[in-house]
Design a protein around this motif. Structure first.
Motif, PDB file in Angstrom:
ATOM      1  N   ASP A  25       0.825  -1.205   0.000  1.00 40.06           N
ATOM      2  CA  ASP A  25       0.000   0.000   0.000  1.00 40.06           C
ATOM      3  C   ASP A  25       0.862   1.259   0.000  1.00 40.06           C
ATOM      4  OD1 ASP A  25       0.970  -0.281   2.529  1.00 40.06           O
ATOM      5  OD2 ASP A  25      -0.958  -0.243   3.536  1.00 40.06           O
ATOM      6  N   GLY A  26       2.070   1.163  -0.431  1.00 39.86           N
ATOM      7  CA  GLY A  26       2.969   2.305  -0.509  1.00 39.86           C
ATOM      8  C   GLY A  26       4.363   1.900  -0.081  1.00 39.86           C
ATOM      9  N   PRO A  27       5.351   2.736  -0.369  1.00 39.43           N
ATOM     10  CA  PRO A  27       6.721   2.402   0.016  1.00 39.43           C
ATOM     11  C   PRO A  27       6.834   2.156   1.517  1.00 39.43           C
ATOM     12  CG  PRO A  27       6.699   4.276  -1.458  1.00 39.43           C
ATOM     13  CD  PRO A  27       5.266   3.986  -1.085  1.00 39.43           C
ATOM     14  N   ARG A  28       7.520   1.092   1.854  1.00 41.14           N
ATOM     15  CA  ARG A  28       7.719   0.729   3.256  1.00 41.14           C
ATOM     16  C   ARG A  28       9.172   0.374   3.474  1.00 41.14           C
ATOM     17  NH1 ARG A  28       3.388  -3.960   4.120  1.00 41.14           N
ATOM     18  NH2 ARG A  28       4.382  -4.634   2.229  1.00 41.14           N
ATOM     19  N   ASP A  29       9.516   0.293   4.702  1.00 35.63           N
ATOM     20  CA  ASP A  29      10.837  -0.171   5.091  1.00 35.63           C
ATOM     21  C   ASP A  29      10.983  -1.622   4.651  1.00 35.63           C
ATOM     22  OD1 ASP A  29      13.293  -0.126   6.713  1.00 35.63           O
ATOM     23  OD2 ASP A  29      12.174  -1.543   7.950  1.00 35.63           O
ATOM     24  N   PRO A  30      12.112  -2.017   4.055  1.00 36.51           N
ATOM     25  CA  PRO A  30      12.281  -3.398   3.620  1.00 36.51           C
ATOM     26  C   PRO A  30      12.116  -4.434   4.738  1.00 36.51           C
ATOM     27  CG  PRO A  30      13.926  -2.033   2.571  1.00 36.51           C
ATOM     28  CD  PRO A  30      13.216  -1.171   3.593  1.00 36.51           C
ATOM     29  N   ALA A  31      12.326  -4.044   5.977  1.00 32.81           N
ATOM     30  CA  ALA A  31      12.157  -5.001   7.076  1.00 32.81           C
ATOM     31  C   ALA A  31      10.682  -5.296   7.360  1.00 32.81           C
ATOM     32  CB  ALA A  31      12.832  -4.491   8.343  1.00 32.81           C
ATOM     33  N   ALA A  32       9.766  -4.405   6.957  1.00 37.88           N
ATOM     34  CA  ALA A  32       8.346  -4.580   7.281  1.00 37.88           C
ATOM     35  C   ALA A  32       7.748  -5.866   6.696  1.00 37.88           C
ATOM     36  CB  ALA A  32       7.542  -3.359   6.850  1.00 37.88           C
ATOM     37  N   ALA A  39       9.726 -15.033   7.865  1.00 43.87           N
ATOM     38  CA  ALA A  39      10.911 -15.459   7.130  1.00 43.87           C
ATOM     39  C   ALA A  39      10.559 -15.628   5.660  1.00 43.87           C
ATOM     40  CB  ALA A  39      11.450 -16.776   7.690  1.00 43.87           C
ATOM     41  N   LEU A  40      11.478 -15.242   4.806  1.00 45.49           N
ATOM     42  CA  LEU A  40      11.331 -15.467   3.370  1.00 45.49           C
ATOM     43  C   LEU A  40      12.473 -16.351   2.931  1.00 45.49           C
ATOM     44  CD1 LEU A  40      10.189 -12.348   3.774  1.00 45.49           C
ATOM     45  CD2 LEU A  40      10.093 -12.521   1.309  1.00 45.49           C
ATOM     46  N   GLN A  41      12.199 -17.295   2.075  1.00 43.51           N
ATOM     47  CA  GLN A  41      13.239 -18.188   1.581  1.00 43.51           C
ATOM     48  C   GLN A  41      14.295 -17.341   0.893  1.00 43.51           C
ATOM     49  OE1 GLN A  41      14.755 -19.568  -1.200  1.00 43.51           O
ATOM     50  NE2 GLN A  41      15.473 -21.417  -0.242  1.00 43.51           N
ATOM     51  N   GLY A  42      15.559 -17.538   1.232  1.00 40.04           N
ATOM     52  CA  GLY A  42      16.616 -16.675   0.730  1.00 40.04           C
ATOM     53  C   GLY A  42      17.822 -17.413   0.216  1.00 40.04           C
ATOM     54  N   HIS A  71      19.281  -4.312   9.023  1.00 37.68           N
ATOM     55  CA  HIS A  71      17.841  -4.300   9.302  1.00 37.68           C
ATOM     56  C   HIS A  71      17.189  -5.633   8.956  1.00 37.68           C
ATOM     57  CE1 HIS A  71      18.067  -0.092  10.220  1.00 37.68           C
ATOM     58  NE2 HIS A  71      18.603   0.157   9.043  1.00 37.68           N
ATOM     59  N   VAL A  72      17.757  -6.343   8.005  1.00 34.86           N
ATOM     60  CA  VAL A  72      17.354  -7.712   7.661  1.00 34.86           C
ATOM     61  C   VAL A  72      18.629  -8.519   7.469  1.00 34.86           C
ATOM     62  CG1 VAL A  72      15.108  -7.178   6.615  1.00 34.86           C
ATOM     63  CG2 VAL A  72      17.138  -7.123   5.204  1.00 34.86           C
ATOM     64  N   VAL A  73      18.551  -9.802   7.753  1.00 36.38           N
ATOM     65  CA  VAL A  73      19.716 -10.676   7.639  1.00 36.38           C
ATOM     66  C   VAL A  73      19.325 -11.964   6.921  1.00 36.38           C
ATOM     67  CG1 VAL A  73      20.848  -9.765   9.696  1.00 36.38           C
ATOM     68  CG2 VAL A  73      19.314 -11.703   9.910  1.00 36.38           C
ATOM     69  N   ARG A  74      20.328 -12.628   6.393  1.00 30.61           N
ATOM     70  CA  ARG A  74      20.117 -13.931   5.758  1.00 30.61           C
ATOM     71  C   ARG A  74      20.853 -14.959   6.601  1.00 30.61           C
ATOM     72  NH1 ARG A  74      21.475 -15.819  -0.246  1.00 30.61           N
ATOM     73  NH2 ARG A  74      23.550 -15.399   0.489  1.00 30.61           N
ATOM     74  N   THR A  75      20.119 -15.948   7.083  1.00 26.70           N
ATOM     75  CA  THR A  75      20.702 -16.931   7.996  1.00 26.70           C
ATOM     76  C   THR A  75      19.965 -18.255   7.870  1.00 26.70           C
ATOM     77  OG1 THR A  75      21.440 -17.272  10.271  1.00 26.70           O
ATOM     78  CG2 THR A  75      19.284 -16.226   9.978  1.00 26.70           C
ATOM     79  N   VAL A  85      15.366 -12.884   7.459  1.00 22.51           N
ATOM     80  CA  VAL A  85      14.598 -12.595   8.674  1.00 22.51           C
ATOM     81  C   VAL A  85      15.074 -11.253   9.234  1.00 22.51           C
ATOM     82  CG1 VAL A  85      14.252 -15.042   9.259  1.00 22.51           C
ATOM     83  CG2 VAL A  85      16.209 -13.834  10.185  1.00 22.51           C
ATOM     84  N   THR A  86      14.339 -10.734  10.196  1.00 24.88           N
ATOM     85  CA  THR A  86      14.815  -9.554  10.911  1.00 24.88           C
ATOM     86  C   THR A  86      15.740 -10.031  12.033  1.00 24.88           C
ATOM     87  OG1 THR A  86      12.901  -9.555  12.385  1.00 24.88           O
ATOM     88  CG2 THR A  86      12.764  -8.189  10.392  1.00 24.88           C
TER      89      THR A  86
END
Length: 91
Positions: A25-32, A39-42, A71-75, A85-86
């Motif tokens: 619904d509009g630009p947001r912080d990538p962590a949102a 978690a998103l598959q990364g 602000h976000v990490v891949r683990t 994830v955050t």
């Protein structure tokens, strides 16, 4: 007890897009969106960057900046597969 109602395929598709954060619904912080989905598959970094970018209405450079800023990490939070994830959800 509420009665069930029929929904058409188009409505189901729209509801899925919204639930998966693919109708921002509009630009947001990538962590949102990462926080929203937990978690998103990364496994594939370019795919992970694009996945987050699509969900926050930003470009992949903004998402890469969010990674660089921590602000976000891949683990490996589960199943030995890389996920985005955050930092607060790493444990």
């Amino acid at each position: 007890m509420a009665s069930a109602r029929e929904v058409d395929r188009g409505e189901v598709a729209l509801l899925r897009l919204v639930a998966h954060g693919l109708a921002p619904d509009g630009p947001r912080d990538p962590a949102a969106p990462v926080r929203h989905l937990l978690a998103l598959q990364g496994q594939d970094l370019p795919g992970a960057l694009r996945s987050v970018a699509l969900r926050c209405g930003r470009d992949t450079a903004a998402v890469a900046d969010a990674f660089d800023a921590g602000h976000v990490v891949r683990t490996w939070p589960m199943r030995g597969t890389l996920h985005v994830v955050t930092p607060g959800d790493v444990r």
